[in-house]
Design an enzyme around this catalytic site. Structure first.
Site, PDB file in Angstrom:
ATOM      1  N   LEU A 236       0.826  -1.207   0.000  1.00  0.00           N
ATOM      2  CA  LEU A 236       0.000   0.000   0.000  1.00  0.00           C
ATOM      3  C   LEU A 236       0.861   1.259   0.000  1.00  0.00           C
ATOM      4  CD1 LEU A 236      -2.887  -0.950   2.476  1.00  0.00           C
ATOM      5  CD2 LEU A 236      -2.920  -1.008  -0.017  1.00  0.00           C
ATOM      6  N   CYS A 237       1.911   1.240  -0.818  1.00  0.00           N
ATOM      7  CA  CYS A 237       2.805   2.404  -0.909  1.00  0.00           C
ATOM      8  C   CYS A 237       3.086   2.744  -2.368  1.00  0.00           C
ATOM      9  CB  CYS A 237       4.102   2.162  -0.149  1.00  0.00           C
ATOM     10  SG  CYS A 237       4.960   0.638  -0.587  1.00  0.00           S
ATOM     11  N   GLY A 238       2.045   2.624  -3.195  1.00  0.00           N
ATOM     12  CA  GLY A 238       2.192   2.998  -4.596  1.00  0.00           C
ATOM     13  C   GLY A 238       3.160   2.094  -5.331  1.00  0.00           C
TER      14      GLY A 238
END
Length: 359
Positions: free
Chosen positions: A123-125
């Site tokens: 969930l960090c691009g």
């Protein structure tokens, strides 16, 4: 497909899209949701509202952690500066070209160890994906040069990636704590030190994500070993940069939004006083300081990688929050239209019944 399944699939894909890229997907057409019941629409609106709260909270947490990560980099800088100063002055005291230190010894390169730093969470691009793509590119370059290679993976995401690819030789997979410590960097330092000194590898390269801004981080490759005794940082092309010249990043607020101020500084090293005497041989002191300097550089890379990961997560969660707001808006419009159509239909039925009774 029911309304619940349809909107669930879209909201899941929207969140996944935000976690993999900052480009936003278009929301579903309201016409697809008109056939859903009012109860299903209310359920979906509540679900999207809860998702929005989660992503917004994750965004705020990441923003706070970015500040702490930058403070950690700044707080560790005085030690690195003092260490570089000692290395500079020690280099002036002795002729480094005429001595043989294990960590500065150059030899023909036959095998390269590539240390890859990735994140512990998702969930960090595209943060982890960019680093792993850079690793694949570097591996292809080493193959084209006819060099052997091995990978040292640091981080759960990188570990899982290389474990699924048995054709890539994996020397070791390591995990670090949520906040990098000297113990974490020491484990990496001991491993690459033993690989290089035992001549199992002839060169050690470090791949990590350099923090540029809150919306940008660049994966770079730095040569760890052999080291420069002058306190320089060299890239894979042999271009060395003075380690005392660095860019400070200050995380501030501007017009209510987070921003980064950049300032390049040059640290002037002061020579030792003539009365300073070394009780040990300067070569022995330098031989002991270089591993310490290597450890500090690895810790610095871990801290920069963490700052880049948190900035990417903050950006991804911001995009996911925007997607949730837009989806909630479209669901509310569909709900209001459905409710209005239902009320209009009931009124028409009442009027038609009254006309029938009157006739």
């Amino acid at each position: 497909m029911s309304c619940s399944h349809l909107s669930t699939a879209w909201s899941s894909s929207a969140l996944a899209s935000s976690a993999s890229t900052t480009r936003r997907r278009s929301p579903p057409r309201s016409g697809l949701l008109v056939r859903c019941s009012l109860r299903e629409l209310r359920t979906r609106i509540d679900s999207v509202r809860n998702t929005q709260k989660i992503t917004e909270a994750m965004k705020l947490v990441a923003a706070a952690k970015v500040r702490r990560a930058q403070e950690a980099v700044v707080s560790s800088r005085p030690f690195s500066e003092a260490l570089v100063e000692v290395l500079y002055n020690m280099n002036q005291e002795i002729q480094t070209e005429d001595i043989d230190l294990p960590l500065t010894r150059t030899r023909p390169v036959k095998k390269v160890a590539l240390v890859v730093l990735t994140g512990e969470r998702g969930l960090c691009g595209s943060f982890n994906n960019n680093v792993l793509k850079k690793a694949e590119t570097r591996i292809d370059e080493l193959k084209q040069l006819g060099l052997q290679y091995t990978v040292v993976s640091v981080g759960k995401k990188g570990n899982a990636y290389f474990q699924r690819r048995p054709y890539i030789p994996l020397e070791r997979d390591l995990e670090v704590s949520s906040v990098p410590t000297v113990k974490d960097s020491q484990a990496i330092c001991d491993l690459v030190y033993s690989l290089f000194v035992s001549e199992e590898v002839d060169k050690v390269e470090l791949l990590y994500s350099k923090f540029v801004s809150l919306v940008r981080s660049d994966p770079i490759i730095q040569t760890l070993l052999p080291m420069s005794p002058k306190g320089e940082i060299c890239d894979v092309n042999g271009v060395c940069v003075d380690a005392t010249e660095d860019e400070l990043f200050r995380l501030t607020t501007k017009e209510g939004k987070l921003t980064v101020e950049r300032e390049k500084v040059k640290i002037e090293t002061q020579p030792f006083s003539p009365v300073v005497q070394f009780e040990q041989d300067p070569v022995q002191i330098l031989d002991a300081l270089l591993p310490l300097y290597l450890n500090s550089q690895i810790l610095r890379a871990l801290q920069e990688s963490l700052a880049s990961e948190l900035a990417a997560r903050m950006s991804a969660m911001s995009s996911a929050t925007d997607n949730a707001i837009e989806l909630r808006k479209n669901l509310s419009i569909a709900y209001n239209r459905q409710r209005q159509a239902k009320i209009t239909g009931e009124i028409l039925e009442i009027v038609a019944g009254a006309d029938a009774l009157a006739g």
